[in-house]
Write a protein that holds these residues in place. Structure first.
Motif, PDB file in Angstrom:
ATOM      1  N   CYS A   1     129.050  20.992 -10.764  1.00  0.00           N
ATOM      2  CA  CYS A   1     127.721  20.867 -11.362  1.00  0.00           C
ATOM      3  C   CYS A   1     126.624  21.512 -10.517  1.00  0.00           C
ATOM      4  O   CYS A   1     125.471  21.518 -10.927  1.00  0.00           O
ATOM      5  CB  CYS A   1     127.355  19.392 -11.548  1.00  0.00           C
TER       6      CYS A   1
ATOM      7  N   ALA B   1     126.162  24.626  -9.729  1.00  0.00           N
ATOM      8  CA  ALA B   1     125.844  25.976 -10.225  1.00  0.00           C
ATOM      9  C   ALA B   1     126.151  27.087  -9.232  1.00  0.00           C
ATOM     10  O   ALA B   1     125.759  28.227  -9.451  1.00  0.00           O
ATOM     11  CB  ALA B   1     124.396  26.073 -10.689  1.00  0.00           C
TER      12      ALA B   1
ATOM     13  N   VAL C   1     128.008  29.911 -10.896  1.00  0.00           N
ATOM     14  CA  VAL C   1     127.122  30.741 -11.718  1.00  0.00           C
ATOM     15  C   VAL C   1     126.331  31.695 -10.822  1.00  0.00           C
ATOM     16  O   VAL C   1     126.149  32.872 -11.151  1.00  0.00           O
ATOM     17  CB  VAL C   1     126.170  29.861 -12.559  1.00  0.00           C
TER      18      VAL C   1
ATOM     19  N   ILE D   1     118.124  29.998 -10.993  1.00  0.00           N
ATOM     20  CA  ILE D   1     119.341  29.332 -11.493  1.00  0.00           C
ATOM     21  C   ILE D   1     119.435  27.923 -10.921  1.00  0.00           C
ATOM     22  O   ILE D   1     119.773  26.973 -11.636  1.00  0.00           O
ATOM     23  CB  ILE D   1     120.597  30.160 -11.158  1.00  0.00           C
ATOM     24  N   TYR D   2     119.127  27.759  -9.640  1.00  0.00           N
ATOM     25  CA  TYR D   2     119.188  26.440  -8.999  1.00  0.00           C
ATOM     26  C   TYR D   2     118.205  25.472  -9.679  1.00  0.00           C
ATOM     27  O   TYR D   2     118.576  24.352 -10.042  1.00  0.00           O
ATOM     28  CB  TYR D   2     118.876  26.550  -7.502  1.00  0.00           C
TER      29      TYR D   2
ATOM     30  N   ASN E   1     119.280  24.562 -13.097  1.00  0.00           N
ATOM     31  CA  ASN E   1     120.412  23.640 -13.060  1.00  0.00           C
ATOM     32  C   ASN E   1     119.957  22.210 -12.779  1.00  0.00           C
ATOM     33  O   ASN E   1     120.461  21.264 -13.382  1.00  0.00           O
ATOM     34  CB  ASN E   1     121.426  24.097 -12.008  1.00  0.00           C
TER      35      ASN E   1
ATOM     36  N   ILE F   1     122.138  28.059 -19.898  1.00  0.00           N
ATOM     37  CA  ILE F   1     122.183  28.592 -18.537  1.00  0.00           C
ATOM     38  C   ILE F   1     122.824  29.978 -18.502  1.00  0.00           C
ATOM     39  O   ILE F   1     122.316  30.898 -17.868  1.00  0.00           O
ATOM     40  CB  ILE F   1     122.848  27.611 -17.541  1.00  0.00           C
ATOM     41  N   TYR F   2     123.939  30.169 -19.215  1.00  0.00           N
ATOM     42  CA  TYR F   2     124.568  31.489 -19.234  1.00  0.00           C
ATOM     43  C   TYR F   2     123.723  32.493 -20.018  1.00  0.00           C
ATOM     44  O   TYR F   2     123.695  33.680 -19.676  1.00  0.00           O
ATOM     45  CB  TYR F   2     125.994  31.421 -19.779  1.00  0.00           C
TER      46      TYR F   2
END
Length: 178
Positions: free
Chosen positions: A90, A92, A95, A124-125, A128, A158-159
């Motif tokens: 979880c 990320a 990713v 991204i962090y 997430n 997210i993607y």
């Protein structure tokens, strides 16, 4: 054969750089994870849990995040109900590794590449952390929607945003940008 190597050189360089970066970063991350006991939570996941707690606390949500007594994960309690757990997957990082590998494969000027990687991984962090906090609240309210929320909607978001970052990078800053 040489004709095809010349013709597909940009593609081969992209594939080679992407997989080299992806494998190297994955091995470094795996080595990092192996430094923890199997029943302990890694540091990155612990920080993610702390940030989820902070975010939910800022909005005055009744939240408790604690290490599980039965495994290597964090329990997220919302309104005195156990709603989700935060496991290593979880955080990320996988990713982020994918994101960094792609940007490196389509690299541009060094300074811009480094700045984009740093700002993209930070984005991204943060995304997430928001995702986990929202998931906790939504699964408290709609526990029957776990598959839709956790398995479909949030990965799509997210993607999808990572893909948008890639498209932006390739079109604006990579060496292939026009």
């Amino acid at each position: 054969m040489k004709k095809y190597l010349v013709q597909f050189k940009p593609f081969l360089i992209f594939i080679g750089t992407f997989f080299a970066a992806y494998i190297l970063l994955t091995l470094v991350y795996k080595s990092y994870l192996n430094s923890f006991e199997s029943d302990n939570i890694d540091g990155i996941t612990a920080v993610v849990g702390s940030n989820v707690y902070w975010l939910m606390d800022v909005f005055n949500y009744d939240v408790l995040i604690q290490k599980s007594l039965s495994g290597a994960y964090l329990e997220v309690w919302y309104n005195k109900h156990y709603v989700i757990r935060i496991v290593e997957g979880c955080n990320a990082v996988s990713v982020m590794i994918l994101f960094v590998s792609f940007v490196l494969a389509f690299s541009g000027k060094l300074k811009m590449t480094v700045l984009f990687i740093l700002s993209g991984t930070l984005f991204i962090y943060i995304l997430n952390v928001i995702r986990i906090a929202l998931l906790a609240v939504l699964l408290f309210r709609y526990p029957e929607k776990v598959h839709l929320l956790h398995g479909v909607l949030f990965p799509l978001i997210i993607y999808g945003l990572v893909f948008a970052l890639w498209v932006f990078w390739v079109n604006k800053f990579s060496k292939y940008a026009k």
